[in-house]
Design a protein around this motif. Structure first.
Motif, PDB file in Angstrom:
ATOM      1  N   LEU A   7       0.855  -1.187   0.000  1.00 41.40           N
ATOM      2  CA  LEU A   7       0.000   0.000   0.000  1.00 41.40           C
ATOM      3  C   LEU A   7       0.890   1.236   0.000  1.00 41.40           C
ATOM      4  O   LEU A   7       1.636   1.471   0.963  1.00 41.40           O
ATOM      5  N   GLY A   8       0.841   2.011  -1.070  1.00 42.92           N
ATOM      6  CA  GLY A   8       1.656   3.212  -1.157  1.00 42.92           C
ATOM      7  C   GLY A   8       2.832   3.011  -2.091  1.00 42.92           C
ATOM      8  O   GLY A   8       3.456   1.948  -2.118  1.00 42.92           O
ATOM      9  N   ALA A   9       3.141   4.050  -2.870  1.00 46.63           N
ATOM     10  CA  ALA A   9       4.248   3.986  -3.833  1.00 46.63           C
ATOM     11  C   ALA A   9       5.168   5.179  -3.658  1.00 46.63           C
ATOM     12  O   ALA A   9       5.663   5.752  -4.623  1.00 46.63           O
ATOM     13  N   GLY A  10       5.393   5.549  -2.397  1.00 43.29           N
ATOM     14  CA  GLY A  10       6.384   6.574  -2.107  1.00 43.29           C
ATOM     15  C   GLY A  10       7.750   5.936  -1.964  1.00 43.29           C
ATOM     16  O   GLY A  10       7.992   4.839  -2.481  1.00 43.29           O
ATOM     17  N   ILE A  11       8.640   6.587  -1.237  1.00 44.52           N
ATOM     18  CA  ILE A  11      10.009   6.077  -1.139  1.00 44.52           C
ATOM     19  C   ILE A  11      10.045   4.678  -0.542  1.00 44.52           C
ATOM     20  O   ILE A  11      10.659   3.759  -1.099  1.00 44.52           O
ATOM     21  N   SER A  12       9.360   4.449   0.583  1.00 46.90           N
ATOM     22  CA  SER A  12       9.434   3.130   1.220  1.00 46.90           C
ATOM     23  C   SER A  12       8.633   2.080   0.460  1.00 46.90           C
ATOM     24  O   SER A  12       9.103   0.952   0.263  1.00 46.90           O
ATOM     25  N   GLY A  13       7.431   2.409   0.011  1.00 43.23           N
ATOM     26  CA  GLY A  13       6.603   1.443  -0.698  1.00 43.23           C
ATOM     27  C   GLY A  13       7.185   1.039  -2.034  1.00 43.23           C
ATOM     28  O   GLY A  13       7.221  -0.144  -2.394  1.00 43.23           O
ATOM     29  N   HIS A  14       7.652   2.022  -2.794  1.00 42.83           N
ATOM     30  CA  HIS A  14       8.236   1.754  -4.108  1.00 42.83           C
ATOM     31  C   HIS A  14       9.510   0.912  -3.955  1.00 42.83           C
ATOM     32  O   HIS A  14       9.749  -0.033  -4.720  1.00 42.83           O
ATOM     33  N   THR A  15      10.324   1.245  -2.960  1.00 44.83           N
ATOM     34  CA  THR A  15      11.543   0.481  -2.693  1.00 44.83           C
ATOM     35  C   THR A  15      11.212  -0.953  -2.327  1.00 44.83           C
ATOM     36  O   THR A  15      11.816  -1.905  -2.844  1.00 44.83           O
ATOM     37  N   ALA A  16      10.240  -1.135  -1.419  1.00 46.21           N
ATOM     38  CA  ALA A  16       9.857  -2.482  -0.994  1.00 46.21           C
ATOM     39  C   ALA A  16       9.348  -3.311  -2.167  1.00 46.21           C
ATOM     40  O   ALA A  16       9.768  -4.459  -2.366  1.00 46.21           O
ATOM     41  N   ALA A  17       8.448  -2.738  -2.969  1.00 45.99           N
ATOM     42  CA  ALA A  17       7.885  -3.477  -4.109  1.00 45.99           C
ATOM     43  C   ALA A  17       8.967  -3.869  -5.111  1.00 45.99           C
ATOM     44  O   ALA A  17       8.980  -4.996  -5.625  1.00 45.99           O
ATOM     45  N   ALA A  18       9.897  -2.944  -5.378  1.00 45.92           N
ATOM     46  CA  ALA A  18      10.954  -3.199  -6.355  1.00 45.92           C
ATOM     47  C   ALA A  18      11.829  -4.369  -5.923  1.00 45.92           C
ATOM     48  O   ALA A  18      12.114  -5.279  -6.716  1.00 45.92           O
ATOM     49  N   PHE A  19      12.257  -4.379  -4.666  1.00 47.00           N
ATOM     50  CA  PHE A  19      13.145  -5.444  -4.203  1.00 47.00           C
ATOM     51  C   PHE A  19      12.417  -6.773  -4.036  1.00 47.00           C
ATOM     52  O   PHE A  19      12.984  -7.833  -4.308  1.00 47.00           O
ATOM     53  N   ILE A  20      11.161  -6.730  -3.581  1.00 43.84           N
ATOM     54  CA  ILE A  20      10.396  -7.979  -3.453  1.00 43.84           C
ATOM     55  C   ILE A  20      10.255  -8.641  -4.817  1.00 43.84           C
ATOM     56  O   ILE A  20      10.495  -9.855  -4.973  1.00 43.84           O
ATOM     57  N   LYS A  21       9.884  -7.878  -5.830  1.00 39.76           N
ATOM     58  CA  LYS A  21       9.694  -8.458  -7.157  1.00 39.76           C
ATOM     59  C   LYS A  21      11.017  -8.932  -7.745  1.00 39.76           C
ATOM     60  O   LYS A  21      11.087 -10.004  -8.355  1.00 39.76           O
ATOM     61  N   LYS A  22      12.064  -8.163  -7.561  1.00 40.37           N
ATOM     62  CA  LYS A  22      13.370  -8.557  -8.106  1.00 40.37           C
ATOM     63  C   LYS A  22      13.845  -9.872  -7.484  1.00 40.37           C
ATOM     64  O   LYS A  22      14.366 -10.747  -8.182  1.00 40.37           O
ATOM     65  N   LYS A  23      13.658 -10.019  -6.187  1.00 41.61           N
ATOM     66  CA  LYS A  23      14.155 -11.202  -5.487  1.00 41.61           C
ATOM     67  C   LYS A  23      13.260 -12.427  -5.682  1.00 41.61           C
ATOM     68  O   LYS A  23      13.757 -13.555  -5.691  1.00 41.61           O
ATOM     69  N   PRO A 345       6.878   0.049   6.915  1.00 43.79           N
ATOM     70  CA  PRO A 345       8.106   0.845   6.876  1.00 43.79           C
ATOM     71  C   PRO A 345       7.821   2.329   6.659  1.00 43.79           C
ATOM     72  O   PRO A 345       6.678   2.745   6.426  1.00 43.79           O
ATOM     73  N   GLY A 346       8.880   3.130   6.706  1.00 46.20           N
ATOM     74  CA  GLY A 346       8.759   4.558   6.385  1.00 46.20           C
ATOM     75  C   GLY A 346       7.929   5.315   7.387  1.00 46.20           C
ATOM     76  O   GLY A 346       7.885   5.005   8.578  1.00 46.20           O
ATOM     77  N   ILE A 347       7.219   6.305   6.908  1.00 49.32           N
ATOM     78  CA  ILE A 347       6.433   7.167   7.797  1.00 49.32           C
ATOM     79  C   ILE A 347       5.213   6.439   8.345  1.00 49.32           C
ATOM     80  O   ILE A 347       4.611   6.873   9.325  1.00 49.32           O
ATOM     81  N   ALA A 348       4.840   5.290   7.754  1.00 50.02           N
ATOM     82  CA  ALA A 348       3.613   4.605   8.161  1.00 50.02           C
ATOM     83  C   ALA A 348       3.706   3.942   9.533  1.00 50.02           C
ATOM     84  O   ALA A 348       2.684   3.613  10.127  1.00 50.02           O
ATOM     85  N   PHE A 349       4.914   3.717  10.062  1.00 52.59           N
ATOM     86  CA  PHE A 349       4.992   3.053  11.367  1.00 52.59           C
ATOM     87  C   PHE A 349       4.856   4.076  12.495  1.00 52.59           C
ATOM     88  O   PHE A 349       5.232   5.238  12.361  1.00 52.59           O
TER      89      PHE A 349
END
Length: 485
Positions: A7-23, A345-349
């Motif tokens: 949920l969310g595509a800011g710095i933390s969300g976009h980073t998380a999605a990118a690495f999850i898919k890559k791995k 992660p990020g500001i959401a916690f």
């Protein structure tokens, strides 16, 4: 096959999605839900707000990147989380409402095996009557806000060119607002643009902040190594303002904005006001307002979220006196203790406590900065969450290896003070750790070896380079994963 919803595509969300898919690759599904069609590099909104960059230099369309990565992108806002499922859906799921113009208003329920809540903050302009775009002040918290701020700023410049004096009020617009650094950058850049136009004799610049001392920046201030000497960020910040002809009002909680006037309360309990022609004030932050429901549709929002709307994670939320707060209170994995397949992660916690010392006015009003979690901490925590989820998918439940407590994490910050390849300026600062650890570093609270600051033209070059580097990374260009968070 595992299904991970972000949920969310800011710095933390976009980073998380990118690495999850890559791995994890194509064997597993990654879904990103964001109400916005664009990714935006928020730190550079400062430059949009003074006309040094246009909006398309700081943002790009998300769908094109996610299509390339084989990530399912849904332009929608999350409405509620159902971690136990319900009578019809046995897995945890989220309810979303589409903001995509082609499906606007449609709703959907998306089940998940793992959920990453990276929704970031709600910009709580409503927390201060009269605050925000469309009301009485400007903002640089989003691209659209920054564009409007630049339009208003240009109008002030034109008045000054016609011989009319203008007052600029910039800082925090709520008694517990954070992101002082962004506002600090903005006032320095406004000052630079005024001097560049040789209009400083017609300008009055005022910095207003809820910090007890300047240079607190929501992290309790710091002692930095500079030129072989140890100095405080208080001296560092005051020097910058003095050099730029900027006055300041500190220990102030803005509680109401009228047209051309900000009303504030001080820690002394006095209520004053300051007039302005242009004002950019950062709002308070809160959670985005997600609700949570149990299997029988009972409200469990207070189980998943703290009262401020941010997600509870592996932090120590025990109520303590300020003197009892410890570095160990801060989360390391950003995992919800009740529902271990939910991460934030990020500001959401939800932070366990502030980093700056809590202060109250004589009237009982809390006036101090909330803890910052933007930029580098958001990216690092997003990557850590991603790597832990990847391992959980591949290995099953185990002790999480990847950890990133803000009390063990360093951060680099470059405070822009003017744009220009030959005359620009910025202060480069590093702090380690972000949250003071007085047990480990009893003298300074942080490692003085790795906490330092230096102003100059080179800092501007570095910030300008990082703008393009981080956009390169976010767009998934070659070897993006090798670039730091």
């Amino acid at each position: 096959m595992a299904k991970i919803v972000v949920l969310g595509a800011g710095i933390s969300g976009h980073t998380a999605a990118a690495f999850i898919k890559k791995k994890l690759g194509k064997q597993h599904d990654v879904v990103v839900v964001s109400p916005n069609s664009y990714y935006q590099w928020i730190p550079s909104n400062i430059w949009v707000g003074v006309g040094r960059m246009n909006v398309d230099q700081v943002r790009f369309k998300l769908k094109k990147v996610y299509d390339k990565w084989k990530i399912d992108f849904k332009q929608a806002k999350a409405v509620s989380i159902h971690p136990e499922g319900n009578q019809e859906i046995t897995k945890g799921f989220v309810s979303i409402e589409y903001t995509d113009p082609e499906r606007k208003g449609e709703t959907e329920q998306i089940d998940y095996d793992y959920l990453v809540n990276a929704t970031g903050p709600k910009l709580n302009f409503e927390g201060t009557p009269g605050l925000g775009p469309g009301k009485n002040t400007e903002s640089v918290c989003s691209c659209d806000h920054a564009i409007h701020a630049w339009e208003k700023l240009q109008a002030c410049f034109k008045k000054m060119e016609a011989g009319e004096k203008q007052t600029f009020l910039i800082g925090t617009g709520h008694s517990m607002a954070t992101c002082q650094g962004a506002a600090f950058e903005y006032i320095l850049n406004v000052s630079y643009e005024i001097r560049k136009r040789k209009l400083e004799h017609l300008a009055e610049l005022i910095w207003i902040t809820n910090e007890y001392e300047l240079g607190d920046f929501g992290m309790g201030g710091a002692f930095i190594k500079r030129g072989g000497y140890i100095t405080s960020t208080k001296v560092f910040a005051e020097s910058f303002l003095i050099e730029n002809g900027i006055k300041w009002i500190k220990r102030a909680g803005v509680f109401e904005i009228e047209p051309g006037k900000a009303n504030y309360e001080t820690l002394d309990g006095e209520k004053n006001s300051v007039a302005f022609d242009f004002s950019m004030l950062i709002p308070g932050f809160s959670g985005v307002g997600l609700k949570a429901f149990g299997k029988n549709n009972e409200d469990i929002t207070s189980t998943v979220f703290a009262p401020n709307g941010f997600t509870k994670v592996d932090a120590d939320y025990t109520t303590k006196d300020f003197e009892e707060w410890k570095a160990a209170d801060w989360p390391e994995t950003y995992r919800n203790p009740t529902y271990p397949n939910i991460f934030a992660p990020g500001i959401a916690f939800a932070p366990p406590h502030s980093i700056s010392k809590p202060m109250k006015s004589k009237n009982g009003t809390a006036i101090f900065p909330a803890p910052p979690r933007t930029g580098m901490p958001s990216g690092v925590s997003g990557k850590v969450v991603a790597l832990n989820i990847v391992n959980l998918v591949k290995k099953g439940e185990h002790k999480l290896k990847h950890r990133a407590s803000m009390a063990k994490m360093g951060a680099a910050c470059i405070v822009s003070a003017g744009f220009g390849m030959t005359k620009g300026s910025a202060a480069t600062m590093t702090v380690y750790p972000i949250v003071q650890d007085w047990d480990k570093y009893p003298e300074w609270g942080r490692s003085i070896k790795y906490t330092m600051g230096e102003p100059g033209l080179a800092g501007h070059w570095l910030k300008w380079t990082m703008h393009y580097m981080f956009l390169h990374k976010a767009k998934g260009y070659p070897f993006w994963w090798l670039l730091p968070e």
